[in-house]
Structures are given as structure tokens and as C-alpha cells.
Design a protein around this motif. Structure first.
Motif, PDB file in Angstrom:
ATOM      1  N   SER A   1       0.833  -1.209   0.000  1.00  0.00           N
ATOM      2  CA  SER A   1       0.000   0.000   0.000  1.00  0.00           C
ATOM      3  C   SER A   1       0.863   1.253   0.000  1.00  0.00           C
ATOM      4  N   THR A   2       1.948   1.214   0.760  1.00  0.00           N
ATOM      5  CA  THR A   2       2.878   2.345   0.785  1.00  0.00           C
ATOM      6  C   THR A   2       3.471   2.587  -0.591  1.00  0.00           C
ATOM      7  N   LEU A   3       3.904   1.523  -1.224  1.00  0.00           N
ATOM      8  CA  LEU A   3       4.473   1.626  -2.571  1.00  0.00           C
ATOM      9  C   LEU A   3       3.444   2.161  -3.553  1.00  0.00           C
ATOM     10  N   THR A   4       2.198   1.725  -3.403  1.00  0.00           N
ATOM     11  CA  THR A   4       1.135   2.183  -4.299  1.00  0.00           C
ATOM     12  C   THR A   4       0.852   3.663  -4.105  1.00  0.00           C
ATOM     13  N   ILE A   5       0.806   4.135  -2.862  1.00  0.00           N
ATOM     14  CA  ILE A   5       0.537   5.551  -2.605  1.00  0.00           C
ATOM     15  C   ILE A   5       1.663   6.424  -3.149  1.00  0.00           C
ATOM     16  N   VAL A   6       2.905   5.945  -3.025  1.00  0.00           N
ATOM     17  CA  VAL A   6       4.028   6.675  -3.619  1.00  0.00           C
ATOM     18  C   VAL A   6       3.833   6.790  -5.128  1.00  0.00           C
ATOM     19  N   MET A   7       3.381   5.705  -5.749  1.00  0.00           N
ATOM     20  CA  MET A   7       3.115   5.743  -7.179  1.00  0.00           C
ATOM     21  C   MET A   7       1.980   6.711  -7.511  1.00  0.00           C
TER      22      MET A   7
ATOM     23  N   MET B   1       6.619  14.693   0.066  1.00  0.00           N
ATOM     24  CA  MET B   1       5.455  13.816   0.190  1.00  0.00           C
ATOM     25  C   MET B   1       5.866  12.349   0.121  1.00  0.00           C
ATOM     26  N   VAL B   2       6.700  12.035  -0.854  1.00  0.00           N
ATOM     27  CA  VAL B   2       7.159  10.654  -1.022  1.00  0.00           C
ATOM     28  C   VAL B   2       7.922  10.199   0.216  1.00  0.00           C
ATOM     29  N   PHE B   3       8.783  11.053   0.718  1.00  0.00           N
ATOM     30  CA  PHE B   3       9.583  10.703   1.894  1.00  0.00           C
ATOM     31  C   PHE B   3       8.694  10.439   3.101  1.00  0.00           C
ATOM     32  N   VAL B   4       7.720  11.315   3.337  1.00  0.00           N
ATOM     33  CA  VAL B   4       6.834  11.167   4.495  1.00  0.00           C
ATOM     34  C   VAL B   4       6.011   9.890   4.384  1.00  0.00           C
ATOM     35  N   VAL B   5       5.439   9.642   3.201  1.00  0.00           N
ATOM     36  CA  VAL B   5       4.620   8.437   3.012  1.00  0.00           C
ATOM     37  C   VAL B   5       5.457   7.177   3.200  1.00  0.00           C
ATOM     38  N   GLN B   6       6.648   7.156   2.601  1.00  0.00           N
ATOM     39  CA  GLN B   6       7.503   5.979   2.707  1.00  0.00           C
ATOM     40  C   GLN B   6       7.945   5.738   4.148  1.00  0.00           C
TER      41      GLN B   6
ATOM     42  N   ARG C   1       7.449   2.537   9.073  1.00  0.00           N
ATOM     43  CA  ARG C   1       7.273   2.457  10.525  1.00  0.00           C
ATOM     44  C   ARG C   1       6.085   1.575  10.885  1.00  0.00           C
ATOM     45  N   LEU C   2       4.997   1.675  10.122  1.00  0.00           N
ATOM     46  CA  LEU C   2       3.816   0.833  10.377  1.00  0.00           C
ATOM     47  C   LEU C   2       4.162  -0.643  10.181  1.00  0.00           C
ATOM     48  N   VAL C   3       4.849  -0.925   9.093  1.00  0.00           N
ATOM     49  CA  VAL C   3       5.236  -2.312   8.829  1.00  0.00           C
ATOM     50  C   VAL C   3       6.176  -2.829   9.906  1.00  0.00           C
ATOM     51  N   GLY C   4       7.139  -1.980  10.311  1.00  0.00           N
ATOM     52  CA  GLY C   4       8.072  -2.374  11.362  1.00  0.00           C
ATOM     53  C   GLY C   4       7.382  -2.616  12.689  1.00  0.00           C
ATOM     54  N   ALA C   5       6.431  -1.738  13.040  1.00  0.00           N
ATOM     55  CA  ALA C   5       5.696  -1.902  14.291  1.00  0.00           C
ATOM     56  C   ALA C   5       4.864  -3.180  14.277  1.00  0.00           C
TER      57      ALA C   5
END
Length: 222
Positions: A154-160, A203-208, A213-217
Motif C-alpha cells: 500500500s505504501t508503494l502504491t501511494i508513492v506511485m 510527500m514521497v519521503f513522508v509516506v515511505q 514504521r507501520l510495517v516495522g511496528a
């Protein structure tokens, strides 16, 4: 051409940034809402899936493959009549959500399929052995077990989507891409061009970062 003054620059950047955030947020909702069930259906109906169905799997694979192969700029132009039919116009941020979503959901659907493919088959077979139906398999095994991969995807998709929103400026989609074209490119305003690039990168940096962090948590809790 002379650069715009600071007050004008600030107003233009704020308005364009808000338009981009609106496009990305709305497109993300539709992309995830469409891509998730399509990806699950791809996983379940393929030849080695739990509920093989040659017809459904074939249609979905063609849909996803065509959507991923078609360059986004071509898609923007090709579906102008469809966008006008749905929204009533092809200009503005709301209209741009249509091609952005259509360009992104096939990518996310394939991510979902690959994420579900990583789930331990033994867990699925255990639920089937206990009499679980398809809903139990999807909601209690597949999606929960694949959640870290789904969040990462989802993170990768939002960056796209951020990149797609910028390209939507080609057809007057509004946002930072439109601002970069109208001022940065057409008026040779380097100040605007640099500003739009920096905001998009931020924007890309913040989203990524937030996604990582979500995935790590989530991984830490497991």
C-alpha cells in the motif's frame, strides 16, 4: 520570464499541494477498495488457487496485465471520454482521480496476489479442515497473515499515486504537476519548478517513512 513574488509563490504552492493531497487521498481509497478484492480473486481463482475458475482468472489477469502495461500518460488521454461521462468534465482534481485510480489499481491487485501467495498454506488447510468457508479463509487467515506485505504494498502504491497525480497535470488535472507545467515549464519559472519538485519529494519521503514504521511496528508485535 520573471519569477513570481513570494506571496504569489506561497499561495500557488499551498493550493497546488492541497489539490495533490486531495487527489492522492481519494485515489488511494478507490485504488485500495478496488485492487484488494481483485487481488484476492486473482489468488483464489488461479489454477493452483483454493477455488480455481479458469474464466474469472483469465478475465482478471487480462484486465490487470493490460492496466499495468499501458503507459499512464496514454491512459490519461485514452479515457478522457470515460472521465467526462462519470465526472462531467476532464479538468480539475476530481476528474484526475478517475485515470489515476484506473492506472493504479491493477498494480495494487498484483501486489495483493503476491502478498497472499506468501501466506503459509498449512494455515489455510487447517481452517478448511475445521469446516471454514471462503469468508473465514479470507478474513481470518489470508488477510491477517499477509497484512505486513499488504501495508508495504500500500505504501508503494501511494508513492506511485503521488507520481501519477503529478503526471495528471498534462491534461489539466490540477495539483503540483499542473502548477509545474503552467508556471515552471511554460513560463520558464525555475522557482516554481524547484518548489514543486521539493514538495513532491517531501510527500514521497513522508509516506515511505510512515509506511515503513507501520510495517516495522506490526512485525515487532508479531
Amino acid at each position: 520570464m520573471r519569477s513570481v513574488d513570494w506571496d504569489t509563490f506561497r499561495d500557488l504552492m499551498i493550493n497546488a499541494t492541497l489539490e495533490t493531497l486531495y487527489m492522492v487521498a481519494l485515489a488511494a481509497v478507490f485504488t485500495l477498495a478496488i485492487g484488494l478484492p481483485v487481488g484476492v480473486a486473482l489468488f483464489l481463482t488461479r489454477k493452483q488457487g483454493l477455488f480455481p475458475n479458469r474464466l474469472i482468472a483469465g478475465v482478471l489477469n487480462v484486465l490487470v496485465n493490460v492496466g499495468r502495461a499501458l503507459p499512464f500518460v496514454v491512459l490519461l488521454i485514452a479515457i478522457i471520454p470515460f472521465t467526462r461521462l462519470i465526472i462531467g468534465t476532464t479538468l480539475g482534481s476530481t476528474a484526475a482521480v478517475v485515470p489515476i485510480t484506473l492506472g493504479a489499481f491493477p498494480f495494487f491487485a498484483r501486489i495483493v496476489e503476491n502478498a497472499l501467495d506468501e501466506v503459509d498454506r498449512g494455515r489455510v488447510e487447517a481452517v478448511v479442515a475445521m469446516g471454514g468457508n471462503s469468508w473465514h479463509i479470507i478474513s481470518r487467515v489470508l488477510l491477517p497473515e499477509a497484512l505486513p506485505s499488504l501495508l508495504s504494498g500500500s505504501t508503494l502504491t501511494i508513492v506511485m499515486l503521488i507520481g501519477f497525480s503529478a503526471m495528471a497535470g498534462v491534461i489539466g488535472g490540477g495539483g503540483l504537476g499542473d502548477l509545474a507545467i503552467r508556471y515552471g515549464y511554460q513560463r520558464f519559472d525555475n522557482q516554481i519548478m524547484v518548489g514543486t519538485v521539493l514538495v513532491l519529494l517531501l510527500m514521497v519521503f513522508v509516506v515511505q517513512k510512515a509506511g515503513d514504521r507501520l510495517v516495522g511496528a506490526l512485525a515487532h508485535r508479531r
